[in-house]
Design an enzyme around this catalytic site. Structure first.
Site, mmCIF file in Angstrom:
data_model
loop_
_atom_site.group_PDB
_atom_site.id
_atom_site.type_symbol
_atom_site.label_atom_id
_atom_site.label_comp_id
_atom_site.label_asym_id
_atom_site.label_seq_id
_atom_site.Cartn_x
_atom_site.Cartn_y
_atom_site.Cartn_z
ATOM 1 N N TYR A 208 43.765 55.464 21.244
ATOM 2 C CA TYR A 208 42.603 56.248 20.849
ATOM 3 C C TYR A 208 42.977 57.276 19.675
ATOM 4 O O TYR A 208 44.356 57.770 19.747
ATOM 5 C CB TYR A 208 42.508 57.099 22.108
ATOM 6 N N HIS A 209 42.233 57.533 18.856
ATOM 7 C CA HIS A 209 42.587 58.148 17.539
ATOM 8 C C HIS A 209 42.153 59.616 17.532
ATOM 9 O O HIS A 209 40.997 60.000 17.947
ATOM 10 C CB HIS A 209 42.059 57.740 16.465
ATOM 11 N N GLY A 210 43.237 60.604 17.917
ATOM 12 C CA GLY A 210 42.857 61.913 17.875
ATOM 13 C C GLY A 210 42.410 62.727 16.671
ATOM 14 O O GLY A 210 42.440 61.717 15.562
ATOM 15 N N GLU B 45 36.465 57.976 14.565
ATOM 16 C CA GLU B 45 36.847 58.472 15.937
ATOM 17 C C GLU B 45 37.463 59.766 15.690
ATOM 18 O O GLU B 45 37.392 60.872 16.487
ATOM 19 C CB GLU B 45 37.737 57.394 16.873
ATOM 20 N N SER C 6 43.883 51.758 15.498
ATOM 21 C CA SER C 6 43.137 52.405 16.142
ATOM 22 C C SER C 6 41.796 51.783 15.656
ATOM 23 O O SER C 6 41.226 52.067 14.502
ATOM 24 C CB SER C 6 43.399 53.874 15.728
#
Length: 323
Positions: free
Chosen positions: A117-119, A190, A184
Site C-alpha cells: 500500500y502506497h502512503g 494512491e 505499489s
C-alpha cells in the site's frame, strides 16, 4: 511653537524613510523585530536536530559497525548501500520505533514480488528495504514513478539502490534473475488521493499481476500500520487536484506531517504462482490479501493522536504485535 511642528513632522518622516523604508528596508526591519522570537524557537530546534543526529550516528555505530567495515572492503556501491541502509534503519527506529512482523514469510534464496500500500510518502518502504538489506544482505529492487527520474540527483539513487521506472519486461527480467522486487499498483495516485480509511486505489492496473505470471514468482503483500498518520495529503480542493493530476500526472497535492507515530510493517503470507489464474483474477486475489492485512492490523479511520499514543504505549509496555 507652531513653527516647530513642520520640523518635527519632517524629522519623523526622515526617520521612517531612513529606517523603515517599505520598498528597501522592510525585510531588514521585520527581521530585527522578530529576531527575539526567532532565537527563542530556532535555537532549541537546532539543539533537537543535533541530538537527533547524534543518536542516529551512535545507533549506526552500535548495531552496524561490523557490516559497514566489511562493506568498505568491497565495491563502493555495496559500501554505499550499507551506509544508507544503516542511516535509514536508525531513522526508523528512533523516530517511529519501526518494526517488521512476519519476516519469516519471506522465502530464502527465491525471487519474490512484494506488493504494498502506497502512503503519502512511502517512508515505510525505505525502512523495510533497509532492514531486509542489513539483516539478510538482499537488496529489494523497486519501481518508482517516472517523474522521479527527472529530479536532479535522482540518477545516482536509482543506479545504486536499483530503482527503475518499471515496464512489464524489465520487472519480469529482474525477477527471473533471482532478485526481489517491490511494486505499489496504486502508485502516485494512491499516494496523493488516499486517506485515513486506507482504501486501495488500483483502478484496473494489472501490470504487477502480468509480471508475476510471466516470471512465475510468489507475491507477498505488505502493509504498514499508521502509515497515513505519519504523512498525509491535504483534503481540501480534491476535485481541483484530481484535474491537475489527470492533466500532468505530477503529484502537486501538498503533503504535511512527519509525526513520530508508531510504524509496524506486516508481511503477509506468500501467494504462490498459479498458471490457471488470469491477470485479472490474480489482481483480485492479491488485493483481497492486502485488504485483509489492513483490516486486521489498522484501526479505521486512522487517527494521528491514537498513532502517537501507540508509540508511547509500545515504548513503555513493550507490546508485541501478532503475525
Amino acid at each position: 511653537m507652531i513653527s516647530l511642528v513642520p520640523n518635527i513632522w519632517q524629522m519623523i518622516g526622515g526617520f521612517i524613510v531612513e529606517y523603515i523604508d517599505i520598498d528597501v528596508d522592510f525585510t531588514l526591519w521585520l527581521s530585527w523585530l522578530l529576531m527575539p522570537l526567532l532565537i527563542t524557537f530556532l535555537l532549541p530546534l537546532v539543539i533537537v536536530v543535533l541530538l537527533y543526529a547524534t543518536a542516529s550516528i551512535l545507533y549506526v555505530y552500535k548495531l552496524h559497525r561490523a557490516r559497514l567495515r566489511h562493506a568498505y572492503e568491497t565495491d563502493w556501491k555495496n559500501a554505499a548501500r550499507n551506509t544508507v541502509a544503516a542511516v535509514w534503519d536508525a531513522h526508523g527506529w528512533i523516530w517511529h520505533g519501526y518494526e517488521i512482523v512476519g519476516l519469516n514469510n519471506i522465502p530464502e534464496n527465491e525471487p519474490v514480488l512484494f506488493v504494498y500500500y502506497h502512503g503519502a510518502i512511502p517512508i515505510d518502504l525505505y525502512y523495510f528495504i533497509s532492514k531486509v538489506f542489513l539483516y539478510n544482505s538482499k537488496l529489494i529492487h523497486t519501481v518508482a514513478d517516472r517523474f522521479l527520474f527527472k529530479v536532479p540527483g535522482w540518477s545516482i539513487i536509482s543506479d545504486v539502490l536499483k530503482v527503475i521506472p518499471g515496464t512489464i519486461q524489465t520487472c519480469s527480467s529482474i525477477l527471473k534473475e533471482g532478485n526481489m522486487l517491490a511494486i505499489s499498483p496504486g502508485g502516485v495516485y494512491e499516494a496523493q488521493f488516499g486517506d485515513c480509511y486506507y482504501r486501495l486505489m488500483w483502478k484496473k492496473r494489472l501490470g504487477f499481476a502480468k509480471v508475476a505470471l510471466d516470471a512465475k514468482v510468489k507475491i507477498i503483500p505488505i502493509f504498514t500500520r499508521n502509515l497515513r498518520e505519519a504523512f498525509r495529503t491535504v483534503s481540501w480542493g480534491r476535485r481541483i487536484w484530481l484535474r491537475i493530476y489527470a492533466a500532468t500526472r505530477f503529484p502537486f497535492v501538498p503533503i504535511f506531517g512527519g509525526f513520530p507515530v508508531k510504524l509496524v510493517t506486516f508481511v503477509g503470507k506468500p501467494i504462490s504462482y498459479d498458471s490457471s489464474l488470469s491477470a485479472e483474477e490474480l489482481q483480485v486475489k492479491v488485493a483481497t490479501a492486502l485488504e485483509d492485512l489492513i483490516k486486521k492490523h489498522q484501526k479505521l479511520p486512522g487517527s494521528i493522536t491514537r498513532a502517537l499514543l501507540e508509540r508511547v504505549y509500545q515504548m513503555s509496555s513493550d507490546v508485541r504485535y501478532e503475525e
